[in-house]
Design a protein around this motif. Structure first.
Motif, PDB file in Angstrom:
ATOM      1  N   ILE A  17       0.889  -1.189   0.026  1.00 23.77           N
ATOM      2  CA  ILE A  17      -0.056   0.088  -0.009  1.00 23.77           C
ATOM      3  C   ILE A  17       0.883   1.238   0.041  1.00 23.77           C
ATOM      4  N   TYR A  18       0.207   2.225  -0.579  1.00 25.41           N
ATOM      5  CA  TYR A  18       1.112   3.704  -0.506  1.00 25.41           C
ATOM      6  C   TYR A  18       0.182   4.740   0.185  1.00 25.41           C
ATOM      7  N   PRO A  19       0.074   5.025   1.519  1.00 27.37           N
ATOM      8  CA  PRO A  19      -0.869   5.596   2.013  1.00 27.37           C
ATOM      9  C   PRO A  19      -0.719   7.141   1.264  1.00 27.37           C
ATOM     10  N   ILE A  20       0.408   7.612   1.348  1.00 28.61           N
ATOM     11  CA  ILE A  20       0.465   8.971   0.615  1.00 28.61           C
ATOM     12  C   ILE A  20       0.725   8.967  -0.720  1.00 28.61           C
ATOM     13  N   LEU A  73      -1.515  -4.665 -10.403  1.00 26.39           N
ATOM     14  CA  LEU A  73      -1.269  -6.263 -10.528  1.00 26.39           C
ATOM     15  C   LEU A  73      -0.122  -6.234 -11.288  1.00 26.39           C
ATOM     16  N   ILE A  74       0.899  -7.091 -10.862  1.00 27.80           N
ATOM     17  CA  ILE A  74       2.015  -7.291 -11.909  1.00 27.80           C
ATOM     18  C   ILE A  74       2.430  -8.761 -11.461  1.00 27.80           C
ATOM     19  N   GLY A  75       2.542  -9.522 -12.538  1.00 29.52           N
ATOM     20  CA  GLY A  75       3.249 -10.988 -12.589  1.00 29.52           C
ATOM     21  C   GLY A  75       4.792 -11.159 -12.565  1.00 29.52           C
ATOM     22  N   THR A  76       5.464 -11.866 -11.672  1.00 28.49           N
ATOM     23  CA  THR A  76       6.678 -11.932 -11.354  1.00 28.49           C
ATOM     24  C   THR A  76       7.583 -12.359 -12.750  1.00 28.49           C
ATOM     25  N   GLN A  77       6.951 -12.956 -13.623  1.00 25.91           N
ATOM     26  CA  GLN A  77       7.729 -13.300 -14.921  1.00 25.91           C
ATOM     27  C   GLN A  77       8.051 -12.075 -15.497  1.00 25.91           C
ATOM     28  N   SER A  78       7.156 -10.987 -15.743  1.00 21.37           N
ATOM     29  CA  SER A  78       7.088  -9.667 -16.392  1.00 21.37           C
ATOM     30  C   SER A  78       8.351  -9.081 -15.776  1.00 21.37           C
ATOM     31  N   LEU A  79       8.487  -8.916 -14.649  1.00 23.72           N
ATOM     32  CA  LEU A  79       9.845  -8.159 -14.143  1.00 23.72           C
ATOM     33  C   LEU A  79      10.937  -8.932 -14.392  1.00 23.72           C
ATOM     34  N   ASP A  80      11.010 -10.458 -14.227  1.00 19.60           N
ATOM     35  CA  ASP A  80      12.068 -11.256 -14.523  1.00 19.60           C
ATOM     36  C   ASP A  80      12.487 -11.159 -16.042  1.00 19.60           C
ATOM     37  N   ASN A 111       0.263  -2.963  -6.291  1.00 21.15           N
ATOM     38  CA  ASN A 111      -0.518  -3.393  -5.066  1.00 21.15           C
ATOM     39  C   ASN A 111      -0.376  -4.958  -4.831  1.00 21.15           C
ATOM     40  N   ILE A 112      -0.271  -5.499  -5.839  1.00 20.13           N
ATOM     41  CA  ILE A 112      -0.366  -6.979  -5.614  1.00 20.13           C
ATOM     42  C   ILE A 112       0.566  -7.663  -6.941  1.00 20.13           C
ATOM     43  N   VAL A 113       1.424  -8.408  -6.380  1.00 20.23           N
ATOM     44  CA  VAL A 113       2.591  -9.167  -7.162  1.00 20.23           C
ATOM     45  C   VAL A 113       2.305 -10.429  -6.902  1.00 20.23           C
TER      46      VAL A 113
END
Length: 264
Positions: A12-15, A154-161, A179-181
């Protein structure tokens, strides 16, 4: 398919535009995770302030404990109550969306002004419906927080790899402020997710996320780099938009946890 996709990280990114907080679980709401981008800094003209113009914002680190948010910047610290705010309603814009917000308190605004070097205020969105965002693609209107557009990324781990295979200097997922990996089997397969459930919550995919220069800001030191946007633009440029991750909305409220599987 669902066995492949498991929640690995939650943020989360409160600010808005400040550093994020890694969580083991989070309460999903229509506007986004509880306490996610409910606050935002605005300048003297009530215009939003982001890392795009002020990269130093990545060096402000929030924490939440006992109903308070504490902010650490270098060796300085400030805290305020999650629930406190002044009464006067301010009208602000988040891109093309109008939003009603309230200032947290004068002392907090003064603290941020001192450390950013210009007059600003910390404001908060109070309730669901104070900002609405229209999806031109779906012809639907969503109640959202102070995030750029949609409540969840949402981001999948393979996208970053897959991206890191092409970079000389590897980067972390924090560049993209998800927010969600989730664990994934194929790069960018999250673009094509439809509806799915995580824990108690059903989510709906809206569209892949177009990225801006902000992903080139190294959150570890606030320095602007040429990557990863330069490399991404070579293979993820669609209709003049560089895509990475996907924007989703929740269809109900509930808790999701690291380790939960995605059920399609």
């Amino acid at each position: 398919m669902s066995a492949v996709h498991v929640v690995k990280e939650i943020y989360i990114y409160p600010i808005k535009s400040l550093a994020g907080i890694s969580c083991n679980s989070a309460f999903a709401q229509e506007m986004g995770f509880e306490n996610d981008r409910r606050w935002m800094l605005v300048d003297a003209e009530n215009q939003m302030i982001t890392q795009r113009e002020h990269r130093i914002m990545s060096q402000f680190y929030p924490q939440i404990s006992d109903g308070k948010i504490s902010i650490t910047f270098k060796d300085k610290k400030h805290e305020f109550s999650i629930n406190e705010h002044l009464e006067s309603v301010l009208k602000v814009n988040v891109w093309d969306d109008k939003s009603e917000v309230v200032e947290v308190n004068r002392e907090t605004s003064k603290w941020f002004s001192q450390h950013l070097g210009f007059e600003c205020k910390l404001v908060k969105i109070i309730k669901n419906g104070d900002r609405k965002h229209e999806s031109s693609r779906l012809k639907e209107t969503f109640n959202v927080s102070l995030a750029d557009g949609y409540p969840y990324l949402l981001i999948g781990t393979q996208s970053l790899d897959f991206l890191n295979e092409k970079l000389d200097d590897k980067i972390t997922i924090l560049r993209f402020r998800p927010n969600i990996v989730v664990s994934s089997g194929i790069p960018h397969e999250e673009d094509d997710f439809k509806t799915f459930s995580i824990g108690e919550v059903q989510f709906k995919n809206i569209k892949p996320c177009g990225r801006c220069i902000m992903v080139n800001n190294d959150p570890e030191n606030g320095r602007l780099k040429k990557e990863p946007l330069k490399t991404l633009s070579k293979y993820r440029n669609v209709d003049n938009s560089v895509l990475f991750g996907t924007n989703i909305v929740s269809l109900n409220s509930g808790i999701i946890n690291v380790g939960d599987a995605l059920v399609f």
